[in-house]
Design a protein around this motif. Structure first.
Motif, PDB file in Angstrom:
ATOM      1  N   ALA A   1       0.856  -1.308  -0.166  1.00 25.87           N
ATOM      2  CA  ALA A   1      -0.058   0.120   0.010  1.00 25.87           C
ATOM      3  C   ALA A   1       0.931   1.206  -0.048  1.00 25.87           C
ATOM      4  CB  ALA A   1      -0.922   0.023   1.105  1.00 25.87           C
ATOM      5  N   LEU A   2       2.039   1.067   0.392  1.00 27.01           N
ATOM      6  CA  LEU A   2       2.989   2.257   0.529  1.00 27.01           C
ATOM      7  C   LEU A   2       4.106   2.138  -0.366  1.00 27.01           C
ATOM      8  CD1 LEU A   2       3.229   2.793   4.370  1.00 27.01           C
ATOM      9  CD2 LEU A   2       1.760   4.134   2.776  1.00 27.01           C
ATOM     10  N   ASP A   3       3.897   1.415  -1.335  1.00 31.02           N
ATOM     11  CA  ASP A   3       4.826   1.071  -2.370  1.00 31.02           C
ATOM     12  C   ASP A   3       4.506   1.417  -3.736  1.00 31.02           C
ATOM     13  OD1 ASP A   3       6.713  -0.002  -4.555  1.00 31.02           O
ATOM     14  OD2 ASP A   3       6.971  -1.662  -3.249  1.00 31.02           O
ATOM     15  N   ALA A   4       4.816   2.634  -4.361  1.00 29.89           N
ATOM     16  CA  ALA A   4       4.488   3.122  -5.812  1.00 29.89           C
ATOM     17  C   ALA A   4       4.527   2.100  -6.738  1.00 29.89           C
ATOM     18  CB  ALA A   4       5.273   4.428  -5.968  1.00 29.89           C
ATOM     19  N   ASP A   5       5.638   1.427  -6.951  1.00 32.14           N
ATOM     20  CA  ASP A   5       5.624   0.244  -7.863  1.00 32.14           C
ATOM     21  C   ASP A   5       4.503  -0.793  -7.621  1.00 32.14           C
ATOM     22  OD1 ASP A   5       6.885  -0.874 -10.053  1.00 32.14           O
ATOM     23  OD2 ASP A   5       7.042  -2.411  -8.721  1.00 32.14           O
ATOM     24  N   ALA A   6       4.195  -1.229  -6.469  1.00 31.51           N
ATOM     25  CA  ALA A   6       3.169  -2.115  -6.015  1.00 31.51           C
ATOM     26  C   ALA A   6       1.888  -1.695  -6.295  1.00 31.51           C
ATOM     27  CB  ALA A   6       3.319  -2.689  -4.699  1.00 31.51           C
ATOM     28  N   ALA A   7       1.659  -0.540  -5.967  1.00 35.44           N
ATOM     29  CA  ALA A   7       0.208   0.094  -5.916  1.00 35.44           C
ATOM     30  C   ALA A   7      -0.331   0.760  -7.271  1.00 35.44           C
ATOM     31  CB  ALA A   7      -0.030   1.076  -4.607  1.00 35.44           C
ATOM     32  N   GLY A   8       0.936   1.147  -7.635  1.00 41.11           N
ATOM     33  CA  GLY A   8       0.851   1.988  -8.906  1.00 41.11           C
ATOM     34  C   GLY A   8       0.752   3.558  -8.799  1.00 41.11           C
ATOM     35  N   GLY A   9       0.621   4.083  -7.562  1.00 39.17           N
ATOM     36  CA  GLY A   9       0.556   5.323  -7.261  1.00 39.17           C
ATOM     37  C   GLY A   9      -0.129   5.479  -5.631  1.00 39.17           C
ATOM     38  N   GLY A  10      -0.265   6.848  -5.401  1.00 39.01           N
ATOM     39  CA  GLY A  10      -0.798   7.063  -4.043  1.00 39.01           C
ATOM     40  C   GLY A  10      -2.125   7.583  -4.235  1.00 39.01           C
ATOM     41  N   SER A  11      -2.661   8.577  -3.540  1.00 31.58           N
ATOM     42  CA  SER A  11      -4.301   8.901  -3.503  1.00 31.58           C
ATOM     43  C   SER A  11      -4.623   9.293  -5.089  1.00 31.58           C
ATOM     44  CB  SER A  11      -4.467  10.116  -2.745  1.00 31.58           C
ATOM     45  OG  SER A  11      -3.605  11.401  -3.231  1.00 31.58           O
ATOM     46  N   LEU A  12      -3.908   9.557  -5.855  1.00 36.36           N
ATOM     47  CA  LEU A  12      -4.358  10.114  -7.346  1.00 36.36           C
ATOM     48  C   LEU A  12      -4.954   8.686  -7.938  1.00 36.36           C
ATOM     49  CD1 LEU A  12      -4.911  12.153  -9.420  1.00 36.36           C
ATOM     50  CD2 LEU A  12      -2.505  11.553 -10.405  1.00 36.36           C
ATOM     51  N   LEU A  13      -4.356   7.550  -7.807  1.00 31.12           N
ATOM     52  CA  LEU A  13      -4.766   6.533  -8.376  1.00 31.12           C
ATOM     53  C   LEU A  13      -5.783   5.725  -7.243  1.00 31.12           C
ATOM     54  CD1 LEU A  13      -3.878   5.043 -10.944  1.00 31.12           C
ATOM     55  CD2 LEU A  13      -2.495   3.338  -9.624  1.00 31.12           C
ATOM     56  N   GLU A  14      -5.666   5.764  -6.025  1.00 32.13           N
ATOM     57  CA  GLU A  14      -6.601   5.248  -5.226  1.00 32.13           C
ATOM     58  C   GLU A  14      -7.902   5.730  -4.986  1.00 32.13           C
ATOM     59  OE1 GLU A  14      -8.003   2.813  -2.056  1.00 32.13           O
ATOM     60  OE2 GLU A  14      -6.577   2.457  -3.509  1.00 32.13           O
ATOM     61  N   LEU A  15      -7.842   7.267  -5.037  1.00 36.30           N
ATOM     62  CA  LEU A  15      -9.149   7.980  -4.948  1.00 36.30           C
ATOM     63  C   LEU A  15      -9.695   8.691  -6.169  1.00 36.30           C
ATOM     64  CD1 LEU A  15      -8.507   9.439  -1.367  1.00 36.30           C
ATOM     65  CD2 LEU A  15      -9.756   7.297  -1.735  1.00 36.30           C
ATOM     66  N   GLY A  16      -8.255   9.335  -6.773  1.00 33.67           N
ATOM     67  CA  GLY A  16      -8.799   9.979  -8.018  1.00 33.67           C
ATOM     68  C   GLY A  16      -9.466   9.059  -8.992  1.00 33.67           C
ATOM     69  N   ILE A  17      -9.123   7.833  -9.255  1.00 31.79           N
ATOM     70  CA  ILE A  17      -9.582   6.994 -10.139  1.00 31.79           C
ATOM     71  C   ILE A  17     -11.037   7.069 -10.357  1.00 31.79           C
ATOM     72  CG2 ILE A  17      -9.802   4.700  -8.971  1.00 31.79           C
ATOM     73  CD1 ILE A  17      -7.483   4.973 -12.201  1.00 31.79           C
ATOM     74  N   HIS A  18     -11.612   6.866  -9.178  1.00 32.76           N
ATOM     75  CA  HIS A  18     -13.136   6.967  -9.019  1.00 32.76           C
ATOM     76  C   HIS A  18     -13.688   8.291  -9.443  1.00 32.76           C
ATOM     77  CE1 HIS A  18     -14.321   3.437  -6.832  1.00 32.76           C
ATOM     78  NE2 HIS A  18     -13.492   3.513  -5.878  1.00 32.76           N
ATOM     79  N   CYS A  19     -12.988   9.294  -9.221  1.00 30.80           N
ATOM     80  CA  CYS A  19     -13.475  10.607  -9.564  1.00 30.80           C
ATOM     81  C   CYS A  19     -13.451  10.753 -11.028  1.00 30.80           C
ATOM     82  CB  CYS A  19     -12.755  11.767  -9.081  1.00 30.80           C
ATOM     83  SG  CYS A  19     -12.885  11.497  -7.106  1.00 30.80           S
ATOM     84  N   PHE A  20     -12.253  10.304 -11.830  1.00 34.20           N
ATOM     85  CA  PHE A  20     -12.109  10.450 -13.280  1.00 34.20           C
ATOM     86  C   PHE A  20     -13.448   9.658 -14.076  1.00 34.20           C
ATOM     87  CE2 PHE A  20      -7.481  10.954 -12.234  1.00 34.20           C
ATOM     88  CZ  PHE A  20      -7.590  12.148 -12.518  1.00 34.20           C
ATOM     89  N   ASP A  21     -13.769   8.530 -13.367  1.00 33.29           N
ATOM     90  CA  ASP A  21     -14.804   7.584 -14.134  1.00 33.29           C
ATOM     91  C   ASP A  21     -16.039   8.500 -13.886  1.00 33.29           C
ATOM     92  OD1 ASP A  21     -15.657   4.963 -14.809  1.00 33.29           O
ATOM     93  OD2 ASP A  21     -16.921   5.249 -13.094  1.00 33.29           O
ATOM     94  N   VAL A  22     -16.332   8.908 -12.822  1.00 29.91           N
ATOM     95  CA  VAL A  22     -17.546   9.424 -12.669  1.00 29.91           C
ATOM     96  C   VAL A  22     -17.749  10.721 -13.399  1.00 29.91           C
ATOM     97  CG1 VAL A  22     -19.057  11.096 -11.044  1.00 29.91           C
ATOM     98  CG2 VAL A  22     -18.166   8.647 -10.376  1.00 29.91           C
ATOM     99  N   LEU A  23     -16.720  11.638 -13.599  1.00 30.17           N
ATOM    100  CA  LEU A  23     -16.349  12.796 -14.312  1.00 30.17           C
ATOM    101  C   LEU A  23     -16.697  12.493 -15.777  1.00 30.17           C
ATOM    102  CD1 LEU A  23     -13.888  14.865 -12.089  1.00 30.17           C
ATOM    103  CD2 LEU A  23     -16.407  15.243 -12.372  1.00 30.17           C
ATOM    104  N   GLU A  24     -16.178  11.652 -16.250  1.00 32.78           N
ATOM    105  CA  GLU A  24     -16.569  11.317 -17.825  1.00 32.78           C
ATOM    106  C   GLU A  24     -17.714  10.621 -18.013  1.00 32.78           C
ATOM    107  OE1 GLU A  24     -12.299  10.844 -20.426  1.00 32.78           O
ATOM    108  OE2 GLU A  24     -13.239   9.253 -19.806  1.00 32.78           O
ATOM    109  N   TRP A  25     -18.299  10.069 -16.841  1.00 25.88           N
ATOM    110  CA  TRP A  25     -19.533   9.466 -16.926  1.00 25.88           C
ATOM    111  C   TRP A  25     -20.563  10.681 -17.118  1.00 25.88           C
ATOM    112  CZ3 TRP A  25     -22.890   7.910 -12.287  1.00 25.88           C
ATOM    113  CH2 TRP A  25     -24.125   7.303 -12.732  1.00 25.88           C
ATOM    114  N   LEU A  26     -20.391  11.753 -16.587  1.00 23.12           N
ATOM    115  CA  LEU A  26     -21.307  12.939 -16.451  1.00 23.12           C
ATOM    116  C   LEU A  26     -21.009  13.649 -17.850  1.00 23.12           C
ATOM    117  CD1 LEU A  26     -20.802  14.167 -12.869  1.00 23.12           C
ATOM    118  CD2 LEU A  26     -22.970  13.395 -14.100  1.00 23.12           C
ATOM    119  N   PHE A  27     -19.650  14.065 -18.135  1.00 27.22           N
ATOM    120  CA  PHE A  27     -19.452  15.029 -19.004  1.00 27.22           C
ATOM    121  C   PHE A  27     -18.769  14.552 -20.444  1.00 27.22           C
ATOM    122  CE2 PHE A  27     -19.076  17.291 -14.921  1.00 27.22           C
ATOM    123  CZ  PHE A  27     -20.025  18.026 -15.035  1.00 27.22           C
ATOM    124  N   GLY A  28     -18.617  13.174 -20.634  1.00 29.22           N
ATOM    125  CA  GLY A  28     -17.782  12.780 -21.819  1.00 29.22           C
ATOM    126  C   GLY A  28     -16.240  12.848 -21.535  1.00 29.22           C
TER     127      GLY A  28
END
Length: 368
Positions: free
Chosen positions: A182-209
């Motif tokens: 969870a604290l390894d950038a290579d194993a997790a892929g990233g930090g909060s941007l990938l853990e939390l932001g990923i949800h937001c990107f999905d919703v925002l494109e769902w809304l606005f294209g």
């Protein structure tokens, strides 16, 4: 799709499941599936003995130390992949080899390159890939989506979204170390941007294209090897909407709390997700939270639907995927959707890196 589903000897529409990874979110999926109609959880796999024991107490007859062994040993229709991100691609590839459809926790993969490899394996194996982008199933977010689609506020020039959580360390005092990945950038892929932001990107494109990343910045409020805060400026060309997104794994909120804010500033009014929260949200969430705290004292298993508001969304996301599999239809949130969110996160990381390097470049000072 899984051809085994189409060649059943019986007329039953019961789906058999295996849960790959029964840590926190894996147990949510396990318990959700256990109370669904026409779903049979046959087995679970986890490298941690305590997690396997939890799965057995929850009613799973067979548990495995290794997810590959489960896939080779069990005849299942669907594998729920709730493993750490660095294992997602391998698990999907192995599931594709045996023709098992997969429902994958977010992020789908650690990079678009890894996602492409995963999706190609799924295509070759003829299996369906769904992604647990849960925000689409929260009633406050679906309320915003319905109001916007109905034209409630007309054109939306500006929108904002914030998603906060307490991060891998949990709420203080920290009693035990988080999993190493969870604290390894290579194993997790990233930090909060990938853990939390990923949800937001999905919703925002769902809304606005389709979205375009205009600028981004990442940082750390704690001394961690991964970012625990990120701010991204986005633009939706199709709707002409400018969007600011902030996500952070630094807020030690106590339940009940709503950790997502979504606000659309339209030309005739504003739509906020707070307007679509269940009326009894705080009361029911508080009751469920207290019940779960009490269960730790009594030794009982916590209620999978408490606080109901969040965990019910995981139930709905998994159920929607399984319904699509039964109907031999594409999942409502496909692997390509998961890949697209990763692509936006990568764009944001690139912008943040460029911005950081520019700020570090100091002009040469010369004496006159």
């Amino acid at each position: 799709m899984n051809t085994a589903l189409l060649s059943r000897e019986s007329d039953s529409d019961t789906l058999t499941l295996g849960i790959l990874g029964v840590g926190n979110i894996g147990m949510v999926h396990l318990k959700s599936a256990r109370v669904m109609a026409n779903v049979d959880v046959l087995a679970a796999a986890d490298a941690v003995p305590e997690n396997r024991q939890r799965a057995e107490r929850a009613g799973v007859d067979r548990t495995y130390e290794d997810y590959a062994t489960l896939l080779d040993s069990e005849s299942i229709d669907v594998a729920v992949v709730a493993l750490p991100p660095f294992l997602h691609a391998d698990a999907v590839e192995r599931a594709a080899e045996v023709g098992t459809d997969v429902f994958v926790e977010k992020p789908l993969a650690r990079s678009t390159e890894e996602a492409d490899r995963l999706l190609e394996a799924a295509k070759s194996g003829g299996i369906a890939v769904g992604v647990d982008h849960t925000l689409r199933y929260q009633p406050d977010v679906t309320g915003v989506k319905a109001a916007y689609d109905d034209g409630r506020v007309g054109h939306v020039p500006y929108a904002s979204m914030t998603r906060l959580n307490d991060g891998p360390l949990g709420r203080p005092p920290v009693e035990r170390s988080p999993p190493g990945w969870a604290l390894d950038a290579d194993a997790a892929g990233g930090g909060s941007l990938l853990e939390l932001g990923i949800h937001c990107f999905d919703v925002l494109e769902w809304l606005f294209g389709d979205l375009e990343v205009q600028s981004a910045a990442t940082g750390c409020t704690l001394n961690l090897p991964i970012e625990d805060a990120a701010t991204v400026l986005l633009r939706a060309p199709e709707t002409g909407t400018t969007i600011t997104l902030h996500c952070g794994s630094y807020q030690w909120e106590e339940l009940p709390k709503v950790n997502t804010r979504l606000r659309l500033e339209g030309i005739t009014g504003t739509i906020s997700n707070e307007d679509y929260l269940p009326e009894n949200f705080y009361a029911s969430a508080a009751t469920s939270a207290l019940s779960n705290v009490a269960s730790r004292v009594t030794g009982d298993e916590p209620d999978v639907f408490g606080p109901t508001f969040y965990l019910r969304a995981h139930y709905d996301a998994l159920e929607a995927f399984l319904d699509a599999i039964r109907a031999d239809e594409s999942p409502p949130v496909e692997g390509t959707d998961g890949r697209r969110s990763i692509e936006l996160a990568e764009d944001a990381y690139d912008h943040a890196a460029r911005r950081g390097s520019e700020e570090l470049e100091m002009p040469e000072v010369t004496s006159i």
